[in-house]
Every structure is written in C-alpha cells, then in structure tokens.
Design a protein around this motif. Structure first.
Motif, PDB file in Angstrom:
ATOM      1  N   ARG A  11       4.374  17.834   1.101  1.00  0.00           N
ATOM      2  CA  ARG A  11       5.376  18.731   0.536  1.00  0.00           C
ATOM      3  C   ARG A  11       5.118  18.967  -0.952  1.00  0.00           C
ATOM      4  NH1 ARG A  11      11.319  17.183   2.804  1.00  0.00           N
ATOM      5  NH2 ARG A  11      11.807  19.053   1.602  1.00  0.00           N
ATOM      6  N   ASP A  12       4.709  17.932  -1.652  1.00  0.00           N
ATOM      7  CA  ASP A  12       4.375  18.095  -3.069  1.00  0.00           C
ATOM      8  C   ASP A  12       3.291  19.145  -3.264  1.00  0.00           C
ATOM      9  OD1 ASP A  12       6.149  16.051  -3.596  1.00  0.00           O
ATOM     10  OD2 ASP A  12       4.611  14.511  -3.850  1.00  0.00           O
ATOM     11  N   MET A  13       2.363  19.210  -2.313  1.00  0.00           N
ATOM     12  CA  MET A  13       1.249  20.140  -2.411  1.00  0.00           C
ATOM     13  C   MET A  13       1.549  21.497  -1.782  1.00  0.00           C
ATOM     14  SD  MET A  13      -2.108  17.658  -1.837  1.00  0.00           S
ATOM     15  CE  MET A  13      -1.587  16.970  -0.269  1.00  0.00           C
TER      16      MET A  13
ATOM     17  N   TRP B  19       0.807  -1.223   0.000  1.00  0.00           N
ATOM     18  CA  TRP B  19       0.000   0.000   0.000  1.00  0.00           C
ATOM     19  C   TRP B  19       0.846   1.283   0.000  1.00  0.00           C
ATOM     20  CZ3 TRP B  19      -4.924   0.167  -1.256  1.00  0.00           C
ATOM     21  CH2 TRP B  19      -5.686   1.307  -0.968  1.00  0.00           C
ATOM     22  N   PRO B  20       1.877   1.385   0.868  1.00  0.00           N
ATOM     23  CA  PRO B  20       2.680   2.620   0.860  1.00  0.00           C
ATOM     24  C   PRO B  20       3.386   2.882  -0.458  1.00  0.00           C
ATOM     25  CG  PRO B  20       3.030   1.397   2.895  1.00  0.00           C
ATOM     26  CD  PRO B  20       2.283   0.492   1.967  1.00  0.00           C
ATOM     27  N   VAL B  21       3.967   1.865  -1.063  1.00  0.00           N
ATOM     28  CA  VAL B  21       4.676   2.089  -2.326  1.00  0.00           C
ATOM     29  C   VAL B  21       3.701   2.373  -3.459  1.00  0.00           C
ATOM     30  CG1 VAL B  21       4.871  -0.340  -3.061  1.00  0.00           C
ATOM     31  CG2 VAL B  21       6.606   1.287  -3.744  1.00  0.00           C
ATOM     32  N   MET B  22       2.498   1.824  -3.376  1.00  0.00           N
ATOM     33  CA  MET B  22       1.461   2.174  -4.352  1.00  0.00           C
ATOM     34  C   MET B  22       1.099   3.657  -4.224  1.00  0.00           C
ATOM     35  SD  MET B  22      -0.929  -1.243  -3.989  1.00  0.00           S
ATOM     36  CE  MET B  22      -2.323  -0.560  -4.883  1.00  0.00           C
ATOM     37  N   ALA B  23       0.999   4.135  -2.988  1.00  0.00           N
ATOM     38  CA  ALA B  23       0.717   5.555  -2.765  1.00  0.00           C
ATOM     39  C   ALA B  23       1.855   6.421  -3.285  1.00  0.00           C
ATOM     40  CB  ALA B  23       0.486   5.812  -1.274  1.00  0.00           C
ATOM     41  N   ASP B  24       3.085   5.936  -3.122  1.00  0.00           N
ATOM     42  CA  ASP B  24       4.224   6.713  -3.607  1.00  0.00           C
ATOM     43  C   ASP B  24       4.256   6.760  -5.136  1.00  0.00           C
ATOM     44  OD1 ASP B  24       6.296   8.354  -2.624  1.00  0.00           O
ATOM     45  OD2 ASP B  24       7.789   6.878  -3.219  1.00  0.00           O
ATOM     46  N   CYS B  25       3.756   5.718  -5.773  1.00  0.00           N
ATOM     47  CA  CYS B  25       3.618   5.750  -7.228  1.00  0.00           C
ATOM     48  C   CYS B  25       2.670   6.871  -7.647  1.00  0.00           C
ATOM     49  CB  CYS B  25       3.095   4.409  -7.751  1.00  0.00           C
ATOM     50  SG  CYS B  25       4.306   3.077  -7.752  1.00  0.00           S
ATOM     51  N   GLU B  26       1.609   7.060  -6.880  1.00  0.00           N
ATOM     52  CA  GLU B  26       0.682   8.163  -7.171  1.00  0.00           C
ATOM     53  C   GLU B  26       1.412   9.501  -7.077  1.00  0.00           C
ATOM     54  OE1 GLU B  26      -2.129   7.799  -8.423  1.00  0.00           O
ATOM     55  OE2 GLU B  26      -3.097   5.977  -7.690  1.00  0.00           O
ATOM     56  N   ARG B  27       2.291   9.629  -6.108  1.00  0.00           N
ATOM     57  CA  ARG B  27       3.112  10.841  -6.029  1.00  0.00           C
ATOM     58  C   ARG B  27       3.981  10.979  -7.272  1.00  0.00           C
ATOM     59  NH1 ARG B  27       7.181  11.199  -1.731  1.00  0.00           N
ATOM     60  NH2 ARG B  27       7.374  13.308  -2.580  1.00  0.00           N
ATOM     61  N   GLY B  28       4.602   9.884  -7.676  1.00  0.00           N
ATOM     62  CA  GLY B  28       5.459   9.918  -8.848  1.00  0.00           C
ATOM     63  C   GLY B  28       4.713  10.315 -10.105  1.00  0.00           C
TER      64      GLY B  28
END
Length: 231
Positions: free
Chosen positions: A125-127, A80-89
């Motif tokens: 931070r992205d936002m 789940w966390p790495v999937m969320a990080d893909c959304e960031r990417g």
C-alpha cells in the motif's frame, strides 16, 4: 541471570515499567527503557524492550538498531516482522518487501508469518500497489473461521484495503468479521462500521456539561432558586 542481583533487580523494575506504560504512555515507557539500556546494554531482553519502546514512539532508526542488536545476541528471527515494519516507518517499503522474501520468514511461527503478511501488505500500500496488498492478505488464516490472536487485525487490514479500493460492501462485511473476532478491542472496527453506515457519535460528556449549565442558570426573581418557598 548474567547480572549481579541488585543490578538485575533495578533493570527488571525498569523493564516492568516499560511493559506497563508502552500502550498508555509510550514516551514515559521509552524513558524507562533508556534507563534499563544504560544499566545493561549487553542483555538481549533489554535491547528488545528498548526497541519496542522506540518503535512505539516512532523512533524507527533507533528501534531498528536495537532489534538488530537483540537478534545478534539471540539468533532468533521472531523480531523479523517488526524490523521490516521499521523499514516502512523509515519510508523504505521496498526494503520491507525484500525482507518478506527472505529465508528468515520460513523460520517464523504462525503468528510471526501472519505479522509478516500484514507488514508486506502495508508495504504494498505504501508503494501504491493496492490490488497487490489485497491479494497479499488473502490467505488460509484470513479465510479460517477459527479465531486466533491475530484474526481481528488481519480481517481489519483486509477490510481497510478493500475500502481504499472502493469495494465498500465487501469492506463492511470484513469490518463486521473483524469486530466479531476482536474480543479485547484491539481495533476500531465498530467505529469504522458506524462510519460506513452514516452513524454520528455525540459525546455524552458534552450533553452532561450542557445540562449542568442549564441548571446553573439563574431562575425567575419572583421565587428563590432553592425551591424552599422562603424569601
């Protein structure tokens, strides 16, 4: 175990190469993952490995698809966390934040929850929500004196956010704490501390090349270059 023995061995060899290369040569690791995927796309471990190889090469759409496939096969929430990080990417931090509030997060183990916290802070931070990112990282895990596998990265992320917020003294303190916990060099906390202290690094190889060049220069024509004393 679901594959014929010969095929299983071929797939396993490719997965081993993915694991060996993913940090040093992610593109080559990605190539091996594609071979494994072609051979055994219905095996969850293969889909997961393909996801991490794609993730390491910033192919986030592909990585997310593979992680979702692996999750469907296993029912596990650990990705789940790495999937969320893909959304960031993919430039979708708001989706990453939404995932941070889903029930799946409560099913993660301690390491997974810390990873999700790191991703959520990154999304903040992205936002442009720097203060919220700092607050997100403030947690019992950050305050703990116990050193766990995630400690160095958590402290480093906190220090980095503090520095971006202009809180340099606090950032220096937390980069130091990150360095204390970083036993395997997973962060560049030492370099960041040096930068804050105004230390400049000189490449030793450059100095060696300069010395070699000096030695190669022709000497006075009055005597031989080899120092033998003979004409």
């Amino acid at each position: 175990m679901s594959l014929p023995k010969t095929l299983a061995e071929d797939v396993a060899r490719n997965l081993v190469m993915v694991a060996r290369l993913i940090d040093e040569d992610p593109e080559e690791a990605y190539g091996y993952s594609r071979i494994a995927l072609r051979l055994a796309s219905r095996v969850a471990a293969v889909r997961e490995a393909a996801g991490f190889a794609a993730y390491a090469t910033q192919r986030y759409t592909e990585a997310l698809a593979e992680f979702r496939a692996a999750r469907r096969m296993t029912g596990s929430v650990e990705l789940w966390p790495v999937m969320a990080d893909c959304e960031r990417g993919l430039g979708r931090p708001e989706r990453a934040m939404a995932m941070a509030g889903e029930p799946e997060v409560q099913k993660l183990d301690k390491a997974g929850k810390v990873e999700m916290r790191l991703v959520a802070a990154g999304a903040r931070r992205d936002m442009g929500q720097l203060d919220a990112a700092i607050v997100t990282l403030q947690s019992p895990e950050l305050a703990s004196s116990s050193v766990q596998p995630w400690t160095a990265r958590l402290r480093y992320a906190y220090a980095d956010a503090l520095l971006e917020a202009g809180r340099e003294d606090e950032a220096r303190e937390w980069f130091g704490k990150a360095l204390e916990a970083d036993k395997d060099g997973s962060t560049d906390a030492s370099d960041r501390l040096a930068e804050l202290d105004g230390v400049e690094f000189v490449d030793a190889l450059d100095d060696e090349d300069a010395d070699a060049a000096d030695e190669a220069e022709p000497r006075d024509e009055d005597g031989p270059a080899d120092g033998s004393g003979q004409a």
